[in-house]
Structure formats: structure tokens, C-alpha cells
Design a protein around this motif. Structure first.
Motif, PDB file in Angstrom:
ATOM      1  N   PRO A 134       0.831  -1.217   0.000  1.00 30.14           N
ATOM      2  CA  PRO A 134       0.000   0.000   0.000  1.00 30.14           C
ATOM      3  C   PRO A 134       0.863   1.264   0.000  1.00 30.14           C
ATOM      4  CG  PRO A 134      -0.062  -1.095   2.140  1.00 30.14           C
ATOM      5  CD  PRO A 134       0.625  -2.026   1.208  1.00 30.14           C
ATOM      6  N   LYS A 166      -9.251   0.482   6.274  1.00 30.30           N
ATOM      7  CA  LYS A 166      -9.529  -0.093   4.949  1.00 30.30           C
ATOM      8  C   LYS A 166      -8.326  -0.856   4.428  1.00 30.30           C
ATOM      9  CE  LYS A 166     -10.692   1.238   0.195  1.00 30.30           C
ATOM     10  NZ  LYS A 166     -10.975   2.368  -0.726  1.00 30.30           N
ATOM     11  N   ILE A 167      -7.150  -0.260   4.538  1.00 28.17           N
ATOM     12  CA  ILE A 167      -5.924  -0.909   4.056  1.00 28.17           C
ATOM     13  C   ILE A 167      -5.654  -2.189   4.830  1.00 28.17           C
ATOM     14  CG2 ILE A 167      -3.410  -0.651   3.905  1.00 28.17           C
ATOM     15  CD1 ILE A 167      -3.908   2.347   3.379  1.00 28.17           C
ATOM     16  N   LYS A 188      -1.924 -10.896   3.534  1.00 30.21           N
ATOM     17  CA  LYS A 188      -1.077 -10.934   2.326  1.00 30.21           C
ATOM     18  C   LYS A 188       0.384 -11.037   2.722  1.00 30.21           C
ATOM     19  CE  LYS A 188      -4.008  -8.538  -1.020  1.00 30.21           C
ATOM     20  NZ  LYS A 188      -4.075  -7.435  -1.987  1.00 30.21           N
ATOM     21  N   GLY A 210      -7.796  -4.098   6.255  1.00 38.31           N
ATOM     22  CA  GLY A 210      -8.752  -5.109   5.786  1.00 38.31           C
ATOM     23  C   GLY A 210      -8.383  -5.677   4.438  1.00 38.31           C
ATOM     24  N   GLU A 211      -7.931  -4.822   3.532  1.00 37.89           N
ATOM     25  CA  GLU A 211      -7.619  -5.271   2.170  1.00 37.89           C
ATOM     26  C   GLU A 211      -6.330  -6.073   2.111  1.00 37.89           C
ATOM     27  OE1 GLU A 211      -9.822  -1.646  -0.296  1.00 37.89           O
ATOM     28  OE2 GLU A 211      -7.641  -1.708  -0.139  1.00 37.89           O
ATOM     29  N   PHE A 212      -5.383  -5.770   2.986  1.00 32.68           N
ATOM     30  CA  PHE A 212      -4.071  -6.424   2.906  1.00 32.68           C
ATOM     31  C   PHE A 212      -3.858  -7.469   4.016  1.00 32.68           C
ATOM     32  CE2 PHE A 212      -3.439  -2.824   0.219  1.00 32.68           C
ATOM     33  CZ  PHE A 212      -2.464  -3.220  -0.706  1.00 32.68           C
ATOM     34  N   ASN A 213      -4.870  -7.658   4.843  1.00 33.42           N
ATOM     35  CA  ASN A 213      -4.746  -8.637   5.914  1.00 33.42           C
ATOM     36  C   ASN A 213      -4.487 -10.034   5.364  1.00 33.42           C
ATOM     37  OD1 ASN A 213      -4.780  -9.626   8.546  1.00 33.42           O
ATOM     38  ND2 ASN A 213      -6.972 -10.051   8.482  1.00 33.42           N
ATOM     39  N   TYR A 234      -3.434   5.025  -2.635  1.00 32.31           N
ATOM     40  CA  TYR A 234      -4.518   5.681  -1.902  1.00 32.31           C
ATOM     41  C   TYR A 234      -4.218   7.167  -1.750  1.00 32.31           C
ATOM     42  CZ  TYR A 234      -5.349   0.828  -0.531  1.00 32.31           C
ATOM     43  OH  TYR A 234      -5.562  -0.534  -0.537  1.00 32.31           O
ATOM     44  N   LYS A 252      -4.749  -0.272  -7.525  1.00 32.68           N
ATOM     45  CA  LYS A 252      -5.468  -0.697  -6.326  1.00 32.68           C
ATOM     46  C   LYS A 252      -4.664  -0.577  -5.042  1.00 32.68           C
ATOM     47  CE  LYS A 252      -8.999  -1.590  -8.845  1.00 32.68           C
ATOM     48  NZ  LYS A 252     -10.110  -0.603  -8.849  1.00 32.68           N
ATOM     49  N   ASN A 253      -3.358  -0.413  -5.146  1.00 35.59           N
ATOM     50  CA  ASN A 253      -2.551  -0.253  -3.932  1.00 35.59           C
ATOM     51  C   ASN A 253      -2.147   1.204  -3.688  1.00 35.59           C
ATOM     52  OD1 ASN A 253      -0.796  -0.362  -6.203  1.00 35.59           O
ATOM     53  ND2 ASN A 253       0.947  -0.792  -4.877  1.00 35.59           N
TER      54      ASN A 253
END
Length: 384
Positions: free
Chosen positions: A238, A376-377, A384, A379-382, A350, A347-348
Motif C-alpha cells: 500500500p 480499509k488498508i 497478504k 482489511g484489504e491487505f490482511n 490511496y 489498487k494499492n
């Protein structure tokens, strides 16, 4: 998981802290030689002097207050502003005391009576609503306030005629049908006990955060067709960007307009003026003078007080200027949307903050938005 945050102001620093506390290794990159963004301050003449103009923390958001309270002690401070109308100082926002100071006694009593009857005592009434009132005395009163308190000041601030500005700017301007003389009426009104810079030092003091100062991130960050590159290598981590969206894409669709400021600091004998901030609404090239010794609870022992004059001007790239205020209009928002439409493909990546979102926001909103983006980040990258 690594993360890159561009900017160490309230937006970037808050987002970095939340990510760091959730396991991200965060690289914060700041173009200036200090943290804190425009809230940066330095101790001088017994007070914290704000290098980029006065900053006052106020909010109704309990969560924001509690978050920042982890990084500073506070002292209670209620901000008051006066306007200098040809040598007469009146409270701003315009209230009933302002009315009595600017209108003959009998007329002021009559206007006050109508205001209380039609709008209710204690109410805040937008100036543009008052200008449309069917009562001739109220319209005369509204026109006086508009011309003498807002029009010239606003045109100086934005460098444009009133009719060229976003109507929302004037719709937010209130008149108080009360004796209320505080500039803000939020539940939480405080200043950091040891200044904003100390707050930022603690905010960024986390084992998962590294800070690089004096670094232009745009020399390391590139947006290419196939993704986001950092230091020449494509990255999927991110990337939070709090700078100008148009600058990020090298002004591909044209430059977004901003307003900037020039500050002139002087040391004067304390007290220099009757309030922390005095607005010059009918005269002078500068918009206001702030006296920093009045932002604290202690009088300066030296008898000296630091003041700053603010001169608004148009932002120009390449002139060592800072973009402070996005100039919001339908045309400019459409241009901004061109940039966000293009950047949304990554998508990465922001956008965050006053510049990234092309929106003027207060400190509390900057913190809240940064916390929400970090969630939000996460949640999206959890995982990875």
C-alpha cells in the motif's frame, strides 16, 4: 507487510501510526525538513509559534480526541477572533455584541428583537439566509455584515470575486443570535501542552515506522501503465499519497488551482492586539494577524510576543510555495475527477488529506479520515 506513506502531516502520520500498530512496516517520506506538516511549531518568546499560521484543535469527535490524547497532554483553550472594522474591534463570528457595536442603539435593539423572534435565541443563521429575509431591517443588517465582515476578506483570501466562488463557502458563514463569542463551539477545544511538533514526535515514535525527511517522494515514486514503482521497482504494497493528485501524474490533465500564503513574522511588545487573531475585513493586503502568546495560558516573561501577518496569494508551481487551499468549483472538481479516475486503476495507491482529496479539511477530520483509510488498508491487505 511494508507500506509507504508520503507526507508526515496529520493525515500521513495518523495513517502511518495505525498501520504500524497493526504490523505494517511503514516508510514515511516527507519533503520538508520537519515532521508535522502545516501544524509544525517552534518555541519562541514563551509560546509555540506555528510556522504555517495558527492551528487550533477543536472537535466533536470523541474518538479523534481520544486517539490524539495518547500522544499529548492538553490545556483548555477557547479561540476568540476579532475583526478590525476601521479601528473598531468586533467579535467574529458576528454576534449580538457585534451588532450593538456597529448599529445605533435603537436600531440594534429592533434588529436583535426580530432575530430572536424569527430564528430563536442562541441560533446560528447563515448570512445568505439573512440576506433573503423579507424584513427590510434584517436585509440591511445582513448586507452590512456581508459587505464589512465577509466580502472583502473572502475575496482577499481566495483572490476571486464572491460570485466566482463555490456557494458553499458563503453558506457556511453564520451569524450568532446570542452573546457567544467563541470562534468554535465544539465539545473538545484544546491545545497540545508541549506544542504540535512534540505530538507528532510521539505519534511517529513506533518501532515499525521509519521517517525520511527532506526527500521529494516524486523522485522515488512513479506511476506507470503496469503499476506503482518505488525506487525503480514495482511494488504491490500500500502506498498512501497525501500530496497533490495532479503533481503525482505530472499535471497530465492540467494543473489544479490552489491558494497559498506568505507569512511575515515579527516580535512585538506583549500584548500587541486585543485577541489571539484579528481579521482585517475592510482594509489591508493581509487577511489577519495572529499573536501566539495569546494561544497559551502564560504571559511571556520577556515581554515580547511573536505575531504573524498572513498574505494570501495564488499558488504557482516551481516557486517554492506551499499549496494550502484547494480552490473548489465545479470546473476544478471535474478536473480533479479526471485524476482520481485515472489513479483508481492502481489498487494499492490511496489518496489522502487536504491535497490528495482536493478538499479543505480541519485537523480532526484529517485524523478521522486517516484512521478510516488505515482500517480499509488493513482489511484489504490482511493476510497478504
Amino acid at each position: 507487510m511494508k507500506a509507504i506513506v508520503i507526507g508526515a502531516g496529520f493525515s500521513g502520520a495518523t495513517c502511518a501510526r495505525k498501520l504500524a500498530e497493526n504490523g505494517f512496516e511503514v516508510n514515511v517520506i516527507e519533503k520538508s525538513e520537519h515532521i508535522g506538516g502545516n501544524a509544525y511549531d517552534e518555541y519562541r518568546n514563551g509560546a509555540y509559534v506555528h510556522k504555517y499560521g495558527p492551528h487550533i484543535f477543536h472537535t466533536e469527535k470523541q474518538g479523534v480526541f481520544e486517539f490524539l490524547s495518547r500522544f499529548t497532554e492538553w490545556f483548555s483553550y477557547e479561540h476568540r477572533v476579532l475583526a478590525n472594522l476601521n479601528g473598531t474591534f468586533i467579535p467574529v463570528p458576528f454576534n449580538l455584541e457585534s451588532l450593538r457595536k456597529t448599529f445605533p442603539s435603537e436600531k440594534a435593539k429592533k434588529i436583535e428583537s426580530v432575530l430572536k423572534k424569527e430564528y430563536g435565541e442562541g441560533k446560528k443563521v447563515p448570512i445568505m439566509e439573512l440576506k433573503e429575509n423579507p424584513d427590510a431591517d434584517i436585509r440591511e443588517f445582513a448586507d452590512f455584515v456581508f459587505e464589512n465582515v465577509f466580502k472583502f476578506y473572502t475575496q482577499k483570501q481566495w483572490g476571486r470575486k464572491i460570485e466566482e466562488l463555490d456557494p458553499m463557502i458563503m453558506r457556511r458563514v453564520p451569524v450568532y443570535v446570542s452573546e457567544e463569542d467563541r470562534y468554535f463551539t465544539d465539545k473538545y477545544q484544546f491545545q497540545p501542552k508541549n506544542g504540535f511538533t512534540a505530538l507528532f514526535e510521539k505519534l511517529l515514535a513506533h518501532e515499525n515506522i521509519s521517517v525520511t525527511l527532506g526527500c521529494d517522494a516524486l523522485k522515488r515514486l512513479q506511476i506507470k501503465d503496469d503499476g506503482v514503482y518505488f525506487d525503480g521497482e514495482k511494488t504491490d504494497c500500500p502506498v498512501v499519497f497525501t500530496g497533490q493528485a495532479d503533481e503525482l501524474l505530472a499535471y497530465r490533465f492540467g494543473k489544479l488551482p490552489y491558494r497559498s500564503l506568505r507569512f511575515v513574522f515579527k516580535d512585538e511588545v506583549y500584548p500587541f492586539q486585543p485577541a489571539a487573531v484579528v481579521n482585517y475585513t475592510v482594509s489591508e493586503d493581509f487577511t489577519r494577524i495572529s499573536e501566539f502568546s495569546r494561544f497559551t495560558v502564560e504571559k511571556p516573561q520577556s515581554g515580547k510576543s511573536t505575531v504573524v501577518y498572513e498574505y494570501p496569494l495564488e499558488y504557482e508551481t516551481g516557486k517554492n510555495m506551499i499549496a494550502y487551499y484547494p480552490v473548489v468549483s465545479d470546473e476544478n472538481l471535474k478536473l480533479y475527477e479526471k485524476y482520481t479516475s485515472c489513479l483508481s486503476a492502481y489498487k494499492n495507491l490511496y489518496l489522502l488529506g487536504r491535497l490528495g482529496n482536493y478538499k479543505y479539511i480541519n485537523m480532526d477530520a484529517a485524523v478521522e479520515n486517516a484512521l478510516l483509510l488505515a482500517d480499509k488498508i488493513i482489511g484489504e491487505f490482511n493476510g497478504k
